[in-house]
Design a protein around this motif. Structure first.
Motif, PDB file in Angstrom:
ATOM      1  N   GLY A 181      -2.877   0.989  34.319  1.00 42.67           N
ATOM      2  CA  GLY A 181      -3.042  -0.318  33.683  1.00 42.67           C
ATOM      3  C   GLY A 181      -1.954  -1.303  34.057  1.00 42.67           C
ATOM      4  O   GLY A 181      -0.985  -0.985  34.757  1.00 42.67           O
ATOM      5  N   LEU A 182      -2.091  -2.496  33.528  1.00 45.90           N
ATOM      6  CA  LEU A 182      -1.167  -3.585  33.845  1.00 45.90           C
ATOM      7  C   LEU A 182       0.220  -3.386  33.240  1.00 45.90           C
ATOM      8  O   LEU A 182       1.184  -4.003  33.684  1.00 45.90           O
ATOM      9  CB  LEU A 182      -1.753  -4.903  33.344  1.00 45.90           C
ATOM     10  CG  LEU A 182      -2.875  -5.492  34.211  1.00 45.90           C
ATOM     11  CD1 LEU A 182      -3.755  -6.408  33.383  1.00 45.90           C
ATOM     12  CD2 LEU A 182      -2.284  -6.248  35.389  1.00 45.90           C
ATOM     13  N   TYR A 183       0.324  -2.504  32.244  1.00 44.06           N
ATOM     14  CA  TYR A 183       1.597  -2.329  31.540  1.00 44.06           C
ATOM     15  C   TYR A 183       2.005  -0.860  31.502  1.00 44.06           C
ATOM     16  O   TYR A 183       1.185   0.010  31.209  1.00 44.06           O
ATOM     17  CB  TYR A 183       1.497  -2.901  30.123  1.00 44.06           C
ATOM     18  CG  TYR A 183       1.275  -4.392  30.114  1.00 44.06           C
ATOM     19  CD1 TYR A 183       2.348  -5.273  30.146  1.00 44.06           C
ATOM     20  CD2 TYR A 183      -0.016  -4.922  30.121  1.00 44.06           C
ATOM     21  CE1 TYR A 183       2.152  -6.648  30.173  1.00 44.06           C
ATOM     22  CE2 TYR A 183      -0.228  -6.294  30.143  1.00 44.06           C
ATOM     23  CZ  TYR A 183       0.862  -7.151  30.170  1.00 44.06           C
ATOM     24  OH  TYR A 183       0.662  -8.506  30.213  1.00 44.06           O
ATOM     25  N   ARG A 184       3.270  -0.592  31.800  1.00 44.85           N
ATOM     26  CA  ARG A 184       3.813   0.758  31.753  1.00 44.85           C
ATOM     27  C   ARG A 184       4.617   0.943  30.472  1.00 44.85           C
ATOM     28  O   ARG A 184       5.160  -0.017  29.911  1.00 44.85           O
ATOM     29  CB  ARG A 184       4.690   1.044  32.974  1.00 44.85           C
ATOM     30  CG  ARG A 184       6.025   0.353  32.961  1.00 44.85           C
ATOM     31  CD  ARG A 184       6.935   0.815  34.092  1.00 44.85           C
ATOM     32  NE  ARG A 184       6.592   0.187  35.345  1.00 44.85           N
ATOM     33  CZ  ARG A 184       6.159   0.856  36.410  1.00 44.85           C
ATOM     34  NH1 ARG A 184       6.020   2.163  36.352  1.00 44.85           N
ATOM     35  NH2 ARG A 184       5.873   0.213  37.531  1.00 44.85           N
ATOM     36  N   VAL A 185       4.700   2.180  30.016  1.00 44.99           N
ATOM     37  CA  VAL A 185       5.374   2.489  28.757  1.00 44.99           C
ATOM     38  C   VAL A 185       6.889   2.446  28.938  1.00 44.99           C
ATOM     39  O   VAL A 185       7.440   3.076  29.844  1.00 44.99           O
ATOM     40  CB  VAL A 185       4.952   3.875  28.247  1.00 44.99           C
ATOM     41  CG1 VAL A 185       5.725   4.239  26.981  1.00 44.99           C
ATOM     42  CG2 VAL A 185       3.445   3.916  27.992  1.00 44.99           C
ATOM     43  N   LYS A 186       7.554   1.704  28.041  1.00 49.16           N
ATOM     44  CA  LYS A 186       9.016   1.724  27.961  1.00 49.16           C
ATOM     45  C   LYS A 186       9.491   2.577  26.782  1.00 49.16           C
ATOM     46  O   LYS A 186      10.477   3.299  26.882  1.00 49.16           O
ATOM     47  CB  LYS A 186       9.572   0.307  27.795  1.00 49.16           C
ATOM     48  CG  LYS A 186       9.481  -0.573  29.018  1.00 49.16           C
ATOM     49  CD  LYS A 186      10.077  -1.947  28.767  1.00 49.16           C
ATOM     50  CE  LYS A 186      11.569  -1.896  28.464  1.00 49.16           C
ATOM     51  NZ  LYS A 186      12.134  -3.270  28.257  1.00 49.16           N
ATOM     52  N   HIS A 187       8.766   2.466  25.663  1.00 47.20           N
ATOM     53  CA  HIS A 187       9.142   3.202  24.459  1.00 47.20           C
ATOM     54  C   HIS A 187       7.893   3.449  23.628  1.00 47.20           C
ATOM     55  O   HIS A 187       7.081   2.544  23.439  1.00 47.20           O
ATOM     56  CB  HIS A 187      10.161   2.409  23.636  1.00 47.20           C
ATOM     57  CG  HIS A 187      10.425   2.983  22.278  1.00 47.20           C
ATOM     58  ND1 HIS A 187      11.170   4.119  22.084  1.00 47.20           N
ATOM     59  CD2 HIS A 187      10.024   2.583  21.031  1.00 47.20           C
ATOM     60  CE1 HIS A 187      11.241   4.398  20.796  1.00 47.20           C
ATOM     61  NE2 HIS A 187      10.548   3.477  20.137  1.00 47.20           N
ATOM     62  N   PHE A 188       7.748   4.687  23.125  1.00 47.69           N
ATOM     63  CA  PHE A 188       6.598   5.021  22.283  1.00 47.69           C
ATOM     64  C   PHE A 188       7.068   5.885  21.128  1.00 47.69           C
ATOM     65  O   PHE A 188       7.576   6.989  21.335  1.00 47.69           O
ATOM     66  CB  PHE A 188       5.528   5.748  23.095  1.00 47.69           C
ATOM     67  CG  PHE A 188       4.333   6.192  22.277  1.00 47.69           C
ATOM     68  CD1 PHE A 188       3.695   5.311  21.418  1.00 47.69           C
ATOM     69  CD2 PHE A 188       3.847   7.485  22.395  1.00 47.69           C
ATOM     70  CE1 PHE A 188       2.592   5.714  20.669  1.00 47.69           C
ATOM     71  CE2 PHE A 188       2.742   7.899  21.654  1.00 47.69           C
ATOM     72  CZ  PHE A 188       2.118   7.012  20.785  1.00 47.69           C
TER      73      PHE A 188
END
Length: 288
Positions: A177-184
């Motif tokens: 997708g257009l956005y990658r995970v930085k913090h979850f």
């Protein structure tokens, strides 16, 4: 090919028809040409502490998966047009029982691993289960054999449960997708950042970062929006928003699903299928 099958032979087309529909689908509206930048903050309901990238079907995780981190083979545009996402075309040879989907080449997951047909076949097989066969046909095509004809399969594959995951890490938050995970933090917060290069560049993904926060109470979500702590929230009615002039109700005031700051611009046409522009506000909206 018979006339019946020719009707099922859906090539990947962007919205056709009136020029207004084309502009709405591509992101041009009365707000002008989209511009990049900023951090979109959304407060959403239905998050849980046991949410994972493969578990949890509340709105929070639906937006996290389909609206941010992962892609599907097809996408329903705001005007209702079915169009390509990771697929570039599809056709059936036997009235909807066996399908071939051609895949977009040169797509990479967020860990720089190339997307291949094995990733797609594995992702779909995990959702379909027994009775449906999904196999890679070379590097960039997938054959899906159903246990019964389904002329609506391309539309079905646009649903949130059919996101495509990497075969080497299917449980992870690594997508295309257009956005990658930085913090979850499950049940609490998700922070993502825009990838540097994507096949949708110039058409979608205008924010630099997107943050989701979990707020179960609708009253508290609206209060956070009114105090400019967030930019958009999901709602079920207009009662708490009618006296707030800086907030718009979407897709319309009579039956709203989303309340959004008027600092946010969006295409002229908003999808009514699900809240937040069919979960894809982070892709389609921008700061005006």
């Amino acid at each position: 090919m018979t006339r019946r099958n020719s009707l099922l032979d859906r090539r990947a087309l962007f919205a056709s028809g009136a020029a207004a529909a084309l502009l709405a689908a591509s992101g041009v509206s009365a707000a002008g040409i989209p511009r990049a930048g900023g951090r979109l903050r959304m407060a959403l309901s239905d998050a849980a502490r046991d949410d994972t990238w493969t578990n949890g079907e509340g709105l929070f995780m639906q937006v996290a998966r389909q609206g941010l981190v992962f892609d599907t083979l097809t996408e329903v545009a705001a005007d209702g047009t079915l169009r390509a996402e990771l697929a570039t075309g599809w056709h059936t040879s036997d009235a909807g029982r066996t399908w071939r989907f051609d895949l977009r080449p040169a797509v990479k997951f967020h860990d720089d691993t190339p997307l291949t047909a094995k990733d797609v076949a594995g992702s779909l097989a995990a959702v379909f289960g027994l009775g449906t066969t999904c196999i890679a046909d070379g590097k960039y095509a997938v054959i899906i054999a159903l246990n019964a004809p389904n002329p609506g399969l391309p539309l079905l594959l646009a649903q949130p449960e059919f996101v495509i995951r990497p075969a080497h890490a299917p449980q992870s938050g690594i997508g295309t997708g257009l956005y990658r995970v930085k913090h979850f933090a499950p049940g609490q917060q998700l922070v993502t950042e825009r990838v540097s290069a994507h096949y949708k560049d110039g058409d979608a993904g205008w924010f630099d970062e997107v943050e989701l926060v979990s707020i179960p109470s609708e009253k508290v979500r609206i209060q956070a929006l009114a105090e400019i702590l967030v930019d958009a929230v999901n709602v079920t009615d207009a009662d708490g928003v009618t006296d707030l002039p800086d907030i718009a109700l979407l897709p319309h005031r009579r039956m709203p699903s989303t309340a959004v700051s008027r600092d946010i611009a969006h295409p002229a046409q908003i999808s009514q299928l699900r809240p937040l522009d069919n979960l894809r506000a982070a892709e389609r909206w921008w700061f005006g």
